[in-house]
Motif scaffolding. Sequence first.
Motif, short mmCIF file in Angstrom:
data_model
loop_
_atom_site.label_atom_id
_atom_site.label_comp_id
_atom_site.label_asym_id
_atom_site.label_seq_id
_atom_site.Cartn_x
_atom_site.Cartn_y
_atom_site.Cartn_z
N ALA A 66 0.79 -1.34 -0.14
CA ALA A 66 0.02 -0.11 0.09
C ALA A 66 0.73 1.37 -0.07
N VAL A 67 1.94 1.18 0.47
CA VAL A 67 2.97 2.30 0.54
C VAL A 67 4.21 2.29 -0.51
N HIS A 68 4.17 1.36 -1.41
CA HIS A 68 5.08 1.22 -2.19
C HIS A 68 5.41 2.34 -3.12
N SER A 69 4.42 2.79 -3.84
CA SER A 69 4.38 3.97 -4.58
C SER A 69 4.79 5.45 -3.96
N PRO A 70 4.16 5.81 -2.76
CA PRO A 70 5.05 6.80 -2.17
C PRO A 70 6.26 6.66 -1.62
N CYS A 71 6.75 5.34 -1.24
CA CYS A 71 7.86 5.27 -0.48
C CYS A 71 9.17 5.35 -1.74
N SER A 72 8.68 4.89 -2.97
CA SER A 72 9.39 5.13 -4.23
C SER A 72 9.60 6.48 -4.52
N CYS A 73 8.33 7.44 -4.51
CA CYS A 73 8.65 8.53 -4.56
C CYS A 73 9.38 9.32 -3.41
N TYR A 74 9.35 9.09 -2.29
CA TYR A 74 10.23 9.59 -1.12
C TYR A 74 11.72 9.13 -1.66
N ALA A 75 11.81 8.20 -1.29
CA ALA A 75 13.36 7.62 -1.71
C ALA A 75 14.03 8.30 -2.92
N THR A 76 13.25 8.28 -4.16
CA THR A 76 14.03 8.94 -5.35
C THR A 76 14.18 10.31 -5.20
N LYS A 77 13.25 11.07 -4.58
CA LYS A 77 13.42 12.46 -4.46
C LYS A 77 14.19 12.99 -3.26
#
Length: 117
Positions: A66-77
């Motif tokens: 459920a948090v995969h996409s937001p965590c990807s966003c966070y780590a990348t940024k």
Amino acid sequence: MRLAVLAAALSLACSSAAFAGASSSNFGEPQPDPKTRNMTRYEAKLWVFDGCLISQSRLQGTTREAVHSPCSCYATKTIDQMTKAEFDFFREKSYFDDSSREKGFRNLDACKLKRPM
């Protein structure tokens, strides 16, 4: 060892891992994870992403999926916004310095994740 860094990151006001990162003033000097010493930015993104999945799924009481996409966003940024000096600090200490932590907090908000405090 990585979980110790993540625990420090969560308690911080955070991070980080690293998450949004832990300040040495909050916990004493945590022992660096030898894995971060020679990380590329890509590997650091994966490391921060993994920590985010663990911490955010617990914070939000949901699955890692459920948090995969937001965590990807966070780590990348967060990793992409680090200067060379900030990234070198992360590689040496295994947590975010103060300026990277601030970027991490902004990215938690931008990626619609919960702040740990």
